[in-house]
Design a protein around this motif. Structure first.
Motif, PDB file in Angstrom:
ATOM      1  N   UNK A  59      -6.250   6.988  33.176  1.00  9.85           N
ATOM      2  CA  UNK A  59      -7.159   6.413  32.185  1.00  9.85           C
ATOM      3  C   UNK A  59      -6.611   5.108  31.602  1.00  9.85           C
ATOM      4  N   UNK A  60      -5.308   5.020  31.438  1.00 10.18           N
ATOM      5  CA  UNK A  60      -4.715   3.769  30.955  1.00 10.18           C
ATOM      6  C   UNK A  60      -4.934   2.673  31.997  1.00 10.18           C
ATOM      7  N   UNK A  61      -4.679   2.980  33.252  1.00  9.69           N
ATOM      8  CA  UNK A  61      -4.891   2.000  34.323  1.00  9.69           C
ATOM      9  C   UNK A  61      -6.366   1.601  34.412  1.00  9.69           C
ATOM     10  N   UNK A  67     -10.675  -4.086  31.177  1.00 11.20           N
ATOM     11  CA  UNK A  67     -10.406  -5.267  30.353  1.00 11.20           C
ATOM     12  C   UNK A  67     -10.206  -6.499  31.244  1.00 11.20           C
ATOM     13  N   UNK A  68      -9.420  -6.358  32.301  1.00 11.00           N
ATOM     14  CA  UNK A  68      -9.164  -7.490  33.203  1.00 11.00           C
ATOM     15  C   UNK A  68     -10.459  -7.965  33.871  1.00 11.00           C
ATOM     16  N   UNK A  69     -11.276  -7.024  34.341  1.00 10.34           N
ATOM     17  CA  UNK A  69     -12.536  -7.391  34.989  1.00 10.34           C
ATOM     18  C   UNK A  69     -13.464  -8.089  34.001  1.00 10.34           C
ATOM     19  N   UNK A  70     -13.520  -7.584  32.782  1.00 16.35           N
ATOM     20  CA  UNK A  70     -14.357  -8.211  31.759  1.00 16.35           C
ATOM     21  C   UNK A  70     -13.910  -9.655  31.523  1.00 16.35           C
ATOM     22  N   UNK A  71     -12.616  -9.853  31.332  1.00 18.04           N
ATOM     23  CA  UNK A  71     -12.101 -11.204  31.069  1.00 18.04           C
ATOM     24  C   UNK A  71     -12.365 -12.139  32.250  1.00 18.04           C
ATOM     25  N   UNK A  72     -12.216 -11.633  33.453  1.00 18.94           N
ATOM     26  CA  UNK A  72     -12.448 -12.443  34.648  1.00 18.94           C
ATOM     27  C   UNK A  72     -13.928 -12.844  34.763  1.00 18.94           C
ATOM     28  N   UNK A  91     -19.459  -1.816  25.796  1.00 21.88           N
ATOM     29  CA  UNK A  91     -18.688  -0.975  26.719  1.00 21.88           C
ATOM     30  C   UNK A  91     -17.201  -1.317  26.632  1.00 21.88           C
ATOM     31  N   UNK A  92     -16.876  -2.595  26.626  1.00 20.84           N
ATOM     32  CA  UNK A  92     -15.478  -3.017  26.528  1.00 20.84           C
ATOM     33  C   UNK A  92     -14.856  -2.542  25.223  1.00 20.84           C
ATOM     34  N   UNK A  93     -15.569  -2.688  24.129  1.00 20.78           N
ATOM     35  CA  UNK A  93     -15.042  -2.266  22.832  1.00 20.78           C
ATOM     36  C   UNK A  93     -14.721  -0.773  22.830  1.00 20.78           C
ATOM     37  N   UNK A  94     -15.621   0.032  23.359  1.00 24.68           N
ATOM     38  CA  UNK A  94     -15.369   1.469  23.441  1.00 24.68           C
ATOM     39  C   UNK A  94     -14.205   1.800  24.347  1.00 24.68           C
ATOM     40  N   UNK A  95     -14.136   1.118  25.485  1.00 28.74           N
ATOM     41  CA  UNK A  95     -13.029   1.363  26.415  1.00 28.74           C
ATOM     42  C   UNK A  95     -11.695   0.997  25.772  1.00 28.74           C
ATOM     43  N   UNK A  96     -11.655  -0.113  25.046  1.00 24.33           N
ATOM     44  CA  UNK A  96     -10.421  -0.525  24.373  1.00 24.33           C
ATOM     45  C   UNK A  96     -10.062   0.448  23.256  1.00 24.33           C
TER      46      UNK A  96
END
Length: 147
Positions: A59-61, A67-72, A91-96
């Motif tokens: 889950x950490x990976x 996060x990396x895909x979002x930033x890219x 979605x990113x906020x929840x994942x973070x």
């Protein structure tokens, strides 16, 4: 505006989780509407419905990859319709939010308990609403550019 949405959702999630974890005992439940809605403090070792329990590093990976895909892809996401763009941000906020828990505790703090559904948290709501917004955008709002 997207950054504000991200920050508000993430801070709200983390502040409420912090309050629940310090003000309540693990397993404690507080009826808000007895038999219907409770605040119940649990630690979830898995994903939704406890799936893949105790797979912390997976889950950490996965969170880091999101996060990396979002930033890219963010420069392209900004040009998409608002439903898709802000859905990705939610979605990113929840994942973070859940990633922070997994890194800090190895487990995710859950507390929203409707008694007929597994206990969840604000980050989970952000993820579900983000994905729903993205699906809505794909089905109804995004223009078909293949013509």
């Amino acid at each position: 505006m997207a950054f504000c949405l991200f920050v508000v959702l993430l801070v709200l999630d983390q502040v409420v989780k912090s309050y629940v974890s310090t003000a309540m005992l693990l397993g404690e439940t507080i009826p808000v509407v007895p038999g219907i809605f409770h605040i119940t403090y649990i630690l979830n070792p898995g994903a939704a419905f406890g799936m893949l329990a105790h797979q912390r590093w997976f889950f950490i990976l996965a969170g880091i990859i999101i996060v990396a895909a979002f930033l890219y892809y963010y420069p392209r996401l900004r040009r998409q319709c608002g439903w898709f763009h802000y859905g990705c941000v939610a979605l990113l906020s929840g994942a973070v939010g859940n990633l922070i828990d997994r890194i800090r505790n190895g487990l995710v703090i859950d507390f929203i308990d409707f008694r007929v559904w597994p206990v969840f948290n604000i980050a989970d709501i952000a993820i579900v609403l983000g994905v729903a917004s993205m699906i809505y955008a794909i089905l109804y709002k995004m223009k078909d550019t293949e013509d």
